[in-house]
Design a protein around this motif. Structure first.
Motif, PDB file in Angstrom:
ATOM      1  N   ARG A 167       0.819  -1.216   0.000  1.00 34.88           N
ATOM      2  CA  ARG A 167       0.000   0.000   0.000  1.00 34.88           C
ATOM      3  C   ARG A 167       0.851   1.264   0.000  1.00 34.88           C
ATOM      4  N   LEU A 168       2.017   1.207   0.610  1.00 36.32           N
ATOM      5  CA  LEU A 168       2.937   2.347   0.542  1.00 36.32           C
ATOM      6  C   LEU A 168       3.417   2.560  -0.892  1.00 36.32           C
ATOM      7  N   GLU A 169       3.742   1.483  -1.572  1.00 39.64           N
ATOM      8  CA  GLU A 169       4.189   1.596  -2.966  1.00 39.64           C
ATOM      9  C   GLU A 169       3.099   2.205  -3.836  1.00 39.64           C
ATOM     10  N   ILE A 170       1.866   1.789  -3.610  1.00 44.38           N
ATOM     11  CA  ILE A 170       0.741   2.355  -4.359  1.00 44.38           C
ATOM     12  C   ILE A 170       0.595   3.840  -4.050  1.00 44.38           C
ATOM     13  N   ALA A 171       0.673   4.193  -2.765  1.00 40.83           N
ATOM     14  CA  ALA A 171       0.489   5.581  -2.343  1.00 40.83           C
ATOM     15  C   ALA A 171       1.576   6.488  -2.918  1.00 40.83           C
ATOM     16  N   ILE A 172       2.818   6.033  -2.889  1.00 42.05           N
ATOM     17  CA  ILE A 172       3.926   6.834  -3.420  1.00 42.05           C
ATOM     18  C   ILE A 172       3.730   7.074  -4.913  1.00 42.05           C
ATOM     19  N   LYS A 173       3.351   6.029  -5.625  1.00 41.86           N
ATOM     20  CA  LYS A 173       3.121   6.152  -7.070  1.00 41.86           C
ATOM     21  C   LYS A 173       1.996   7.137  -7.360  1.00 41.86           C
ATOM     22  N   GLN A 174       0.909   7.062  -6.602  1.00 41.28           N
ATOM     23  CA  GLN A 174      -0.223   7.965  -6.815  1.00 41.28           C
ATOM     24  C   GLN A 174       0.165   9.417  -6.527  1.00 41.28           C
ATOM     25  N   ALA A 175       0.889   9.630  -5.416  1.00 36.84           N
ATOM     26  CA  ALA A 175       1.276  10.992  -5.037  1.00 36.84           C
ATOM     27  C   ALA A 175       2.226  11.603  -6.064  1.00 36.84           C
ATOM     28  N   LYS A 176       3.126  10.796  -6.587  1.00 35.42           N
ATOM     29  CA  LYS A 176       4.055  11.293  -7.616  1.00 35.42           C
ATOM     30  C   LYS A 176       3.307  11.661  -8.885  1.00 35.42           C
ATOM     31  N   LYS A 177       2.311  10.852  -9.223  1.00 33.43           N
ATOM     32  CA  LYS A 177       1.529  11.110 -10.444  1.00 33.43           C
ATOM     33  C   LYS A 177       0.804  12.441 -10.374  1.00 33.43           C
ATOM     34  N   LEU A 178       0.346  12.812  -9.176  1.00 34.28           N
ATOM     35  CA  LEU A 178      -0.376  14.079  -9.007  1.00 34.28           C
ATOM     36  C   LEU A 178       0.558  15.256  -8.694  1.00 34.28           C
ATOM     37  N   GLY A 179       1.851  15.004  -8.608  1.00 30.59           N
ATOM     38  CA  GLY A 179       2.800  16.070  -8.310  1.00 30.59           C
ATOM     39  C   GLY A 179       2.831  16.462  -6.851  1.00 30.59           C
ATOM     40  N   ILE A 180       2.377  15.554  -5.970  1.00 33.38           N
ATOM     41  CA  ILE A 180       2.366  15.825  -4.533  1.00 33.38           C
ATOM     42  C   ILE A 180       3.652  15.317  -3.891  1.00 33.38           C
ATOM     43  N   LEU A 181       4.361  14.444  -4.583  1.00 36.19           N
ATOM     44  CA  LEU A 181       5.720  14.039  -4.231  1.00 36.19           C
ATOM     45  C   LEU A 181       6.589  14.231  -5.463  1.00 36.19           C
ATOM     46  N   GLY A 182       7.873  14.491  -5.233  1.00 36.81           N
ATOM     47  CA  GLY A 182       8.791  14.673  -6.350  1.00 36.81           C
ATOM     48  C   GLY A 182       9.325  16.083  -6.414  1.00 36.81           C
ATOM     49  N   SER A 183       9.377  16.637  -7.615  1.00 28.44           N
ATOM     50  CA  SER A 183       9.944  17.973  -7.823  1.00 28.44           C
ATOM     51  C   SER A 183       8.857  19.038  -7.863  1.00 28.44           C
ATOM     52  N   GLN A 184       9.170  20.199  -7.301  1.00 27.66           N
ATOM     53  CA  GLN A 184       8.286  21.376  -7.341  1.00 27.66           C
ATOM     54  C   GLN A 184       6.868  21.031  -6.885  1.00 27.66           C
ATOM     55  N   ILE A 185       6.784  20.514  -5.677  1.00 28.17           N
ATOM     56  CA  ILE A 185       5.501  20.081  -5.121  1.00 28.17           C
ATOM     57  C   ILE A 185       4.548  21.263  -5.000  1.00 28.17           C
ATOM     58  N   PHE A 186       3.336  21.069  -5.463  1.00 27.39           N
ATOM     59  CA  PHE A 186       2.313  22.127  -5.465  1.00 27.39           C
ATOM     60  C   PHE A 186       2.855  23.413  -6.100  1.00 27.39           C
ATOM     61  N   ASP A 187       3.564  23.245  -7.215  1.00 23.59           N
ATOM     62  CA  ASP A 187       4.107  24.380  -7.989  1.00 23.59           C
ATOM     63  C   ASP A 187       4.969  25.301  -7.133  1.00 23.59           C
ATOM     64  N   SER A 188       5.772  24.690  -6.249  1.00 20.08           N
ATOM     65  CA  SER A 188       6.665  25.457  -5.376  1.00 20.08           C
ATOM     66  C   SER A 188       8.098  24.996  -5.615  1.00 20.08           C
ATOM     67  N   PRO A 189       9.098  25.673  -5.022  1.00 21.98           N
ATOM     68  CA  PRO A 189      10.491  25.227  -5.170  1.00 21.98           C
ATOM     69  C   PRO A 189      10.825  23.992  -4.335  1.00 21.98           C
ATOM     70  N   PHE A 190       9.862  23.513  -3.549  1.00 21.44           N
ATOM     71  CA  PHE A 190      10.105  22.414  -2.618  1.00 21.44           C
ATOM     72  C   PHE A 190      10.092  21.065  -3.340  1.00 21.44           C
ATOM     73  N   ASP A 191      11.206  20.315  -3.199  1.00 23.35           N
ATOM     74  CA  ASP A 191      11.327  18.979  -3.774  1.00 23.35           C
ATOM     75  C   ASP A 191      11.419  17.954  -2.642  1.00 23.35           C
ATOM     76  N   PHE A 192      10.722  16.845  -2.815  1.00 24.50           N
ATOM     77  CA  PHE A 192      10.817  15.780  -1.812  1.00 24.50           C
ATOM     78  C   PHE A 192      10.420  14.456  -2.445  1.00 24.50           C
ATOM     79  N   LYS A 193      11.346  13.514  -2.397  1.00 22.79           N
ATOM     80  CA  LYS A 193      11.049  12.172  -2.911  1.00 22.79           C
ATOM     81  C   LYS A 193      11.162  11.159  -1.776  1.00 22.79           C
ATOM     82  N   VAL A 194      10.384  10.101  -1.887  1.00 20.78           N
ATOM     83  CA  VAL A 194      10.323   9.079  -0.836  1.00 20.78           C
ATOM     84  C   VAL A 194      10.537   7.703  -1.456  1.00 20.78           C
TER      85      VAL A 194
END
Length: 281
Positions: A247-274
Motif C-alpha cells: 500500500r505504501l508503494e501504491i500511495a507513493i506512485k499515486q502521489a508522484k503522479k499528481l505532483g504531490i511528491l517529487g519535484s516542485q511540489i504544489f508548484d513550489s520550489p520544494f522537492d521531496f522524494k520518498v
C-alpha cells in the motif's frame, strides 16, 4: 497541482460516493479471518440485488477491534457488524433493503470505541487506503499545501513545538525539539526517515497506520522535510509487513503522479522524494 485543483478533486470524489457506504476491513488482522471473502460476497450481493446505484462496498483500513474481526460498518447508519462470515454478507446487504441479517451486531458505544479519541488513525477504517482520491476527499494534503505556501519552515517547527506532539515509540521525545535540532544543522543533504520496523512483541501500531492510511504518513513526512530542509525520505518497513509495503508503494506512485511528491511540489520550489527500504526480517 494548485489548491483549487486539489479541492476540486476531493469534491469530485465525494460526489461519486453512493448514499450508503459499506466499509469492510481489509487490513492484515481481518484478512486472516477471511475479510476478503466477506468483501467479495458483499459486492456480489449488491450487484445481485440491483442496488449498485445506492450502495458502495469499500475495502477500508483497520477499524481497531481486530479481535472481533472481520468488521463491517454501514455508513451513514453507523451500524457495526462483528465476526462476519462470508455467507452472512448477503444478509447484511438485504437488511439495507428491508430484510434481516444473521450477522452479529457490534456496538460503537463499547468502551473500546467510546474511550478513544482517534487522531493519527482518524480516517482509518473510513477510507480506501489504496485510493489517493479518498484521502484527498477527507481533507488530505491540504495541510501540506498550507505549510508550503503560507508558512516558513521556522513557523512550522514552532507550530509543532507548541502542539506538544511527541513520538509514539515509548520515549515520548518532543517532535518539535527533534525538528528544531535538524533544522539548525548546516545546509546540505538532509533526510527524513520513517521507522516502521517495530520489533516489540505484539506491537502493531506502525503496521496499522501504514496499511490503513499510507498517504497520512507521506504527508507527515513531507511536512517534516519542508520544516527541516530535507529533500529525500526513506520509509523502513519490516519484510513481515507485505500489505503495508504494497500500500505504501501504491500511495507513493499515486502521489508522484499528481505532483504531490517529487519535484516542485504544489508548484513550489520544494522537492521531496520518498522510497521504501525493506528490513531483512
Amino acid at each position: 497541482m494548485d489548491l483549487p485543483e486539489l479541492l476540486e478533486l476531493g469534491e469530485k470524489e465525494r460526489n461519486n460516493y453512493k448514499p450508503i457506504r459499506v466499509h469492510c476491513c481489509t487490513s492484515t488482522g481481518c484478512r486472516a479471518a477471511n475479510s476478503l471473502g466477506v468483501k467479495k460476497n458483499l459486492e456480489g450481493a449488491v450487484k445481485e440485488l440491483g442496488m449498485s446505484d445506492r450502495i458502495q462496498v469499500v475495502g477500508v483500513g483497520c477499524m481497531g477491534f481486530c479481535g472481533n474481526g472481520p468488521l463491517v460498518e454501514i455508513d451513514p447508519q453507523d451500524k457495526l457488524y462483528e465476526r462476519v462470515e462470508p455467507d452472512q454478507a448477503a444478509s447484511i446487504i438485504d437488511s439495507l433493503n428491508g430484510g434481516t441479517t444473521t450477522a452479529q451486531e457490534g456496538d460503537f458505544k463499547h468502551p473500546f470505541f467510546s474511550r478513544q479519541k482517534r487522531i493519527v488513525r482518524e480516517t482509518s477504517g473510513k477510507i480506501d487506503p489504496e485510493r489517493i482520491e479518498e484521502y484527498i476527499a477527507a481533507g488530505g494534503y491540504q495541510s501540506l499545501y498550507k505549510v508550503i505556501h503560507d508558512m516558513t519552515p521556522a513557523q512550522v517547527v514552532e507550530e509543532i513545538s507548541k502542539s506538544g506532539l511527541r513520538g509514539r515509540g515509548g520515549a515520548g521525545y518532543p517532535t518539535g525539539l527533534k525538528w528544531a535540532t535538524v533544522a539548525k544543522m548546516p545546509p546540505g543533504q538532509k533526510y527524513v526517515v520513517c521507522n516502521g520496523d517495530e520489533g516489540d512483541p505484539g506491537a502493531f501500531m506502525d503496521r496499522s497506520v501504514l496499511e490503513s492510511d499510507p498517504h497520512r504518513v507521506l504527508e507527515g513526512m513531507a511536512i517534516a522535510a519542508y520544516a527541516v530542509g530535507a529533500s529525500e525520505g526513506f520509509i523502513y518497513v519490516r519484510a513481515e509487513y507485505p500489505l503495508a509495503i504494497e500500500r505504501l508503494e501504491i500511495a507513493i506512485k499515486q502521489a508522484k503522479k499528481l505532483g504531490i511528491l517529487g519535484s516542485q511540489i504544489f508548484d513550489s520550489p520544494f522537492d521531496f522524494k520518498v522510497s521504501i527500504r525493506i528490513g531483512a526480517g
